[in-house]
Design a protein around this motif. Structure first.
Motif, PDB file in Angstrom:
ATOM      1  N   PRO A 604      20.148 -80.212   0.402  1.00 36.54           N
ATOM      2  CA  PRO A 604      19.866 -79.341   1.486  1.00 36.54           C
ATOM      3  C   PRO A 604      20.731 -78.073   1.535  1.00 36.54           C
ATOM      4  O   PRO A 604      21.979 -78.179   1.478  1.00 36.54           O
ATOM      5  CB  PRO A 604      20.103 -80.177   2.830  1.00 36.54           C
ATOM      6  CG  PRO A 604      19.762 -81.483   2.390  1.00 36.54           C
ATOM      7  CD  PRO A 604      20.222 -81.650   0.953  1.00 36.54           C
ATOM      8  N   LEU A 605      20.217 -76.823   1.388  1.00 37.47           N
ATOM      9  CA  LEU A 605      21.160 -75.784   1.003  1.00 37.47           C
ATOM     10  C   LEU A 605      22.187 -75.594   2.185  1.00 37.47           C
ATOM     11  O   LEU A 605      23.214 -74.891   2.199  1.00 37.47           O
ATOM     12  CB  LEU A 605      20.267 -74.562   1.074  1.00 37.47           C
ATOM     13  CG  LEU A 605      20.613 -73.120   0.726  1.00 37.47           C
ATOM     14  CD1 LEU A 605      21.723 -73.216  -0.835  1.00 37.47           C
ATOM     15  CD2 LEU A 605      20.052 -72.024   0.629  1.00 37.47           C
ATOM     16  N   ALA A 606      21.642 -75.820   3.426  1.00 37.18           N
ATOM     17  CA  ALA A 606      22.603 -75.729   4.732  1.00 37.18           C
ATOM     18  C   ALA A 606      24.027 -76.634   4.514  1.00 37.18           C
ATOM     19  O   ALA A 606      24.941 -76.307   5.082  1.00 37.18           O
ATOM     20  CB  ALA A 606      21.704 -76.037   5.964  1.00 37.18           C
ATOM     21  N   THR A 607      24.093 -77.557   3.604  1.00 36.77           N
ATOM     22  CA  THR A 607      25.104 -78.438   3.491  1.00 36.77           C
ATOM     23  C   THR A 607      25.880 -77.874   2.330  1.00 36.77           C
ATOM     24  O   THR A 607      27.073 -78.517   2.182  1.00 36.77           O
ATOM     25  CB  THR A 607      24.563 -79.949   3.169  1.00 36.77           C
ATOM     26  OG1 THR A 607      23.871 -80.090   1.959  1.00 36.77           O
ATOM     27  CG2 THR A 607      23.775 -80.427   4.377  1.00 36.77           C
ATOM     28  N   VAL A 608      25.447 -76.834   1.546  1.00 35.16           N
ATOM     29  CA  VAL A 608      26.299 -76.607   0.304  1.00 35.16           C
ATOM     30  C   VAL A 608      27.369 -75.541   1.007  1.00 35.16           C
ATOM     31  O   VAL A 608      26.893 -74.775   1.374  1.00 35.16           O
ATOM     32  CB  VAL A 608      25.400 -75.974  -0.774  1.00 35.16           C
ATOM     33  CG1 VAL A 608      26.193 -75.469  -1.819  1.00 35.16           C
ATOM     34  CG2 VAL A 608      24.312 -76.901  -0.991  1.00 35.16           C
ATOM     35  N   ALA A 609      28.737 -75.741   0.487  1.00 32.84           N
ATOM     36  CA  ALA A 609      29.773 -75.039   0.714  1.00 32.84           C
ATOM     37  C   ALA A 609      30.177 -73.868  -0.220  1.00 32.84           C
ATOM     38  O   ALA A 609      30.186 -72.910  -0.179  1.00 32.84           O
ATOM     39  CB  ALA A 609      30.784 -75.680   1.099  1.00 32.84           C
ATOM     40  N   GLU A 610      30.102 -74.628  -1.564  1.00 30.92           N
ATOM     41  CA  GLU A 610      30.351 -73.912  -2.701  1.00 30.92           C
ATOM     42  C   GLU A 610      30.356 -74.486  -3.971  1.00 30.92           C
ATOM     43  O   GLU A 610      30.061 -75.812  -3.956  1.00 30.92           O
ATOM     44  CB  GLU A 610      31.769 -73.342  -2.712  1.00 30.92           C
ATOM     45  CG  GLU A 610      32.825 -74.518  -2.668  1.00 30.92           C
ATOM     46  CD  GLU A 610      34.354 -74.040  -2.691  1.00 30.92           C
ATOM     47  OE1 GLU A 610      34.400 -73.018  -3.642  1.00 30.92           O
ATOM     48  OE2 GLU A 610      35.031 -74.395  -1.804  1.00 30.92           O
ATOM     49  N   CYS A 611      30.172 -73.748  -5.056  1.00 31.03           N
ATOM     50  CA  CYS A 611      29.744 -74.262  -6.447  1.00 31.03           C
ATOM     51  C   CYS A 611      31.213 -74.078  -7.216  1.00 31.03           C
ATOM     52  O   CYS A 611      31.540 -72.750  -7.286  1.00 31.03           O
ATOM     53  CB  CYS A 611      28.700 -73.996  -7.208  1.00 31.03           C
ATOM     54  SG  CYS A 611      27.230 -74.444  -6.221  1.00 31.03           S
ATOM     55  N   ILE A 612      31.545 -74.938  -7.940  1.00 32.99           N
ATOM     56  CA  ILE A 612      32.892 -74.790  -8.768  1.00 32.99           C
ATOM     57  C   ILE A 612      32.725 -75.465 -10.348  1.00 32.99           C
ATOM     58  O   ILE A 612      31.915 -76.537 -10.322  1.00 32.99           O
ATOM     59  CB  ILE A 612      34.270 -75.204  -8.272  1.00 32.99           C
ATOM     60  CG1 ILE A 612      34.168 -76.703  -8.006  1.00 32.99           C
ATOM     61  CG2 ILE A 612      34.389 -74.453  -6.997  1.00 32.99           C
ATOM     62  CD1 ILE A 612      35.511 -77.377  -7.289  1.00 32.99           C
ATOM     63  N   ASP A 613      33.583 -74.956 -11.315  1.00 34.69           N
ATOM     64  CA  ASP A 613      33.412 -75.662 -12.394  1.00 34.69           C
ATOM     65  C   ASP A 613      34.036 -77.028 -12.218  1.00 34.69           C
ATOM     66  O   ASP A 613      34.879 -77.429 -11.418  1.00 34.69           O
ATOM     67  CB  ASP A 613      34.113 -74.880 -13.490  1.00 34.69           C
ATOM     68  CG  ASP A 613      33.267 -73.737 -14.201  1.00 34.69           C
ATOM     69  OD1 ASP A 613      32.413 -73.870 -13.950  1.00 34.69           O
ATOM     70  OD2 ASP A 613      34.124 -72.791 -14.460  1.00 34.69           O
ATOM     71  N   LEU A 614      33.880 -78.071 -13.402  1.00 34.20           N
ATOM     72  CA  LEU A 614      34.480 -79.322 -13.163  1.00 34.20           C
ATOM     73  C   LEU A 614      36.048 -79.385 -13.406  1.00 34.20           C
ATOM     74  O   LEU A 614      36.553 -78.317 -14.140  1.00 34.20           O
ATOM     75  CB  LEU A 614      33.797 -80.280 -14.439  1.00 34.20           C
ATOM     76  CG  LEU A 614      34.357 -81.712 -14.176  1.00 34.20           C
ATOM     77  CD1 LEU A 614      33.632 -82.311 -12.909  1.00 34.20           C
ATOM     78  CD2 LEU A 614      33.917 -82.423 -15.583  1.00 34.20           C
TER      79      LEU A 614
END
Length: 730
Positions: A604-614
């Motif tokens: 769910p998009l509303a729960t996504v805070a951020e995306c980072i590399d491993l």
């Protein structure tokens, strides 16, 4: 006369609409009474309760629901006595009026049967007797005639047949007000028999001037009945604004009919002649010997005994019930009012609409994918425009199902009142966030779990006044219901300022039932979760309110069925907070598409805070499912989705971390690929997949592939458990 299939279907729909409207009126009735109990001088609440009861009685009369009409009249009479000051409001009156709402509800539940249950009728008779006793009058006083009638020889009463004459003229807006003239005639039969009936159609205009929504009918009829004038008047009292009803007593003298002709016809000799001919066809020749077609002189006023006096010009004045010239415009003004801004729509039709829009979303995604593959800029722009419109349509359709949760909160006013009186406690209910909107299906489903939580707080949580004073608290306890939006979810809180949860007693009960080991160390969160185990209860005695241990497990199961979560926090002596977190809707969401081990997953998009590399410290060859890493100074737990679901990760490219949140908790989900935003139509999982952990459902991508929708609350719980297990293993 038998009804056609179409007529029967229309009537059935109207009856269903009546029941739904009556239930809404009952909620307003109860809410108004509860406000009135706190402020007995609130005249508006008293009027609101009276109007609700009056509406229920009037509409029930249209459908011939005599039991509902009869009982509701008793409650309405007591309310009228309160309004007029004949009776003061006290606890006994309030209790009886609230119980009358319960009885009306029970009678409404019986409408599908030929005759209500004997037990329900017996309850109604007993409560009606209480209402009459509280009123303090065995019989209503006979109305006193406002005008004197010249004495005239009349036949002995025993020689006068009990035949009433009724003269009915319905106003042009009667149909628009929801009145059905034929329903009144059908209802009169319950009081006796109609000896003669003439329908007057002289007011019907030519076809070019006919307003299909206007009423032009009048009736002259003879009713043989032993009923009293008051009983007959009650049939029409809720139609007073849209009908002119004149009732002549059995054996009424010719002067009464002369006055009636003057009222309806004025100086129109032809109209008087038509009316006299109508009466003669009903067998009234013996009463019309003195009636002539000439207009009575002004020096000889005629007084009609016991006839409701209404201004004859009112029906002809330019108003909502105006004459021919303004009738059509008046109808348009009425239909343009606020009361016509709402349209009742069957829930299954709305569900079908949302399902179709969901399929449109899937088809649109497919078209957009083809446009990308073709690398056609014009086609890409066109499909993007279509998808924007589809998204707006989706949002609009979902908004149709969104309703304020305040209606559900309002039901607990009565629950709190009744239980506090039963337990002898003083408790204040505080409601906030009632305008927070939630999917209608979820509002209905959450009502029972909330009821369990409220009853537990009232029974076990909040202490009696003496105990609260001894603990240094206010003698009045506080129970709060709150709702708000957070991170794409609706949070519902039930809190109290009572004694709080007994941690040691919960642990002792869990050890006694061998749910945990005696030397096992549990966090507060884990201890509180024990309460949700089936049959778990620390109540020292069983009551009819709570304490059987059959509630909290049902609460948790019901909420998890809605893809929600429940959490408890408590402090000894300070109270308990129960927090329920639910998705905004069960139909469609904005999602973030990922891939793990060749399988598509939607977050769910509303729960996504951020995306980072491993993170660099993560070992790609590690077989661990979970752990922690440093995210800008914050210790962040992580969960490897591939190994969590038992698939082999794709290590051919650098993997990513999707940081998601649920309330105040955050976790990093390790995925193979990030594919971007995706409108998601959630489909339920088949039974064969129910054993899979932390899945909220599935969806179909534009390519035809199936993607699994992740349950973030479930993943957070799994991550905590995995981390706890690994730490214990060390």
């Amino acid at each position: 006369m038998s009804l056609s299939d179409d007529d029967a279907e229309i009537l059935e729909v109207a009856r269903a609409g009546f029941i739904e409207e009556a239930q809404e009126m009952l909620r307003q009735y109860e809410a108004a009474l509860l406000v009135l109990e706190d402020d007995p001088q609130d005249a508006e609440s008293l009027n609101a309760a009276f109007r609700a009861a009056h509406t229920i009685k009037g509409t029930a009369g249209l459908f011939g629901y005599v039991h509902v009409v009869g009982f509701t009249h008793e409650a309405e009479t007591l309310l009228e006595a309160l309004r007029s000051g004949q009776r003061a409001l006290d606890d006994a009156v309030m209790a009886a009026l609230l119980e009358s709402g319960d009885q009306i509800s029970r009678l409404l539940d019986q409408l599908g049967q030929d005759e209500p249950d004997a037990e329900v009728l017996a309850q109604g008779h007993a409560l009606a007797a209480r209402l009459r006793a509280l009123l303090g009058k065995a019989e209503a006083e006979a109305p006193v005639a406002a005008e004197a009638v010249p004495e005239a020889p009349t036949p002995p009463a025993e020689l006068i047949e009990p035949i009433w004459h009724l003269s009915l003229r319905f106003g042009p807006d009667a149909l628009r007000s929801g009145l059905d003239p034929l329903s009144f005639l059908r209802y009169l039969v319950t009081l006796g028999s109609i000896e003669g009936l003439q329908t007057l159609t002289d007011k019907v205009p030519v076809l070019e001037q006919l307003d299909a929504e206007a009423c032009y009918l009048g009736f002259e009829l003879r009713l043989r009945s032993e009923a009293s004038r008051q009983d007959i008047e009650r049939v029409f009292e809720f139609a007073a604004d849209d009908a002119d009803v004149q009732i002549l007593d059995p054996g009424a003298p010719p002067a009464a009919f002369e006055a009636l002709a003057e009222r309806h016809c004025g100086t129109d000799a032809q109209a008087r002649a038509t009316l006299f001919a109508c009466w003669q066809s009903l067998g009234l020749d013996f009463q019309l010997r003195r009636v002539e077609l000439e207009v009575p002189s002004a020096e000889e006023p005629v007084v009609v005994p016991h006839i409701e006096r209404r201004d004859p010009q009112a029906a002809r004045s330019p108003s909502r019930r105006s004459g021919e010239g303004d009738r059509r415009q008046g109808g348009r003004d009425r239909r343009a009012g606020d009361e016509t801004r709402f349209v009742r729509v069957r829930a299954d039709k709305l569900d079908t609409l949302i399902d179709l829009i969901g399929e449109l979303v899937i088809a649109g995604s497919g078209a957009q994918m083809i446009a990308h593959l073709e690398k056609n800029d014009v086609l890409l722009e066109a499909t993007q425009r279509v998808m924007d419109l589809v998204q707006d349509t989706r949002d609009g359709a979902l908004a149709l199902r969104m309703v304020p949760i305040g209606e559900t909160f309002g039901r607990f006013q009565r629950v709190v009142r009744d239980i506090t009186k039963q337990l002898g406690k003083e408790i204040e209910l505080v409601v906030t966030g009632g305008d927070t909107e939630l999917d209608k299906s979820m509002v209905d489903a959450i009502a029972d779990p909330l009821m369990h939580l409220v009853r537990n707080s009232l029974d076990h949580g909040i202490e009696a006044a003496a105990d609260r004073i001894a603990a240094g608290k206010s003698p009045t306890g506080r129970l709060a219901l709150n709702a708000f939006h957070e991170a794409g979810a609706v949070v519902i809180e039930v809190s109290d300022d009572g004694r709080g949860l007994a941690r040691e007693r919960i642990l002792a009960k869990a050890i006694e039932r061998e749910l945990i080991e005696p030397d096992q160390v549990l966090s507060d969160h884990e201890v509180w979760q024990l309460i949700f185990l089936p049959g778990f209860s620390t109540a020292e005695q069983i009551t009819d309110i709570s304490g059987r241990g059959v509630g909290m497990d049902v609460v948790k199961r019901s909420i998890e069925t809605l893809r929600g979560s429940i959490a408890l926090t408590s402090e000894t002596g300070r109270g308990t907070l129960t927090q329920i977190r639910l998705p905004l809707t069960l139909a469609m969401i904005d999602g973030f598409l990922t891939m793990v081990g060749g399988v598509h997953y939607v977050v769910p998009l509303a729960t996504v805070a951020e995306c980072i590399d491993l993170p660099r410290e993560f070992n790609p060859d590690s077989q661990r499912i979970s752990g922690t890493f440093d995210l800008r100074g914050e210790v962040m737990p992580w969960l490897d989705l591939a190994r969590f679901y038992g698939v082999e990760p794709d290590t051919s490219r650098r993997r990513s971390v999707l940081v998601v949140r649920d309330g105040g908790s955050r976790v990093g989900l390790i995925v193979d690929r990030l594919l971007g935003e995706h409108q998601t139509v959630i489909k339920p999982l088949a039974g064969i997949f129910q054993h899979m952990r932390a899945l909220a459902g599935s969806t179909i991508l534009g390519s035809g592939d199936v993607a699994l929708v992740l349950d973030i609350a479930g993943l957070l719980t799994a991550a905590r458990r995995s981390a706890s297990t690994e730490q214990s293993a060390r």
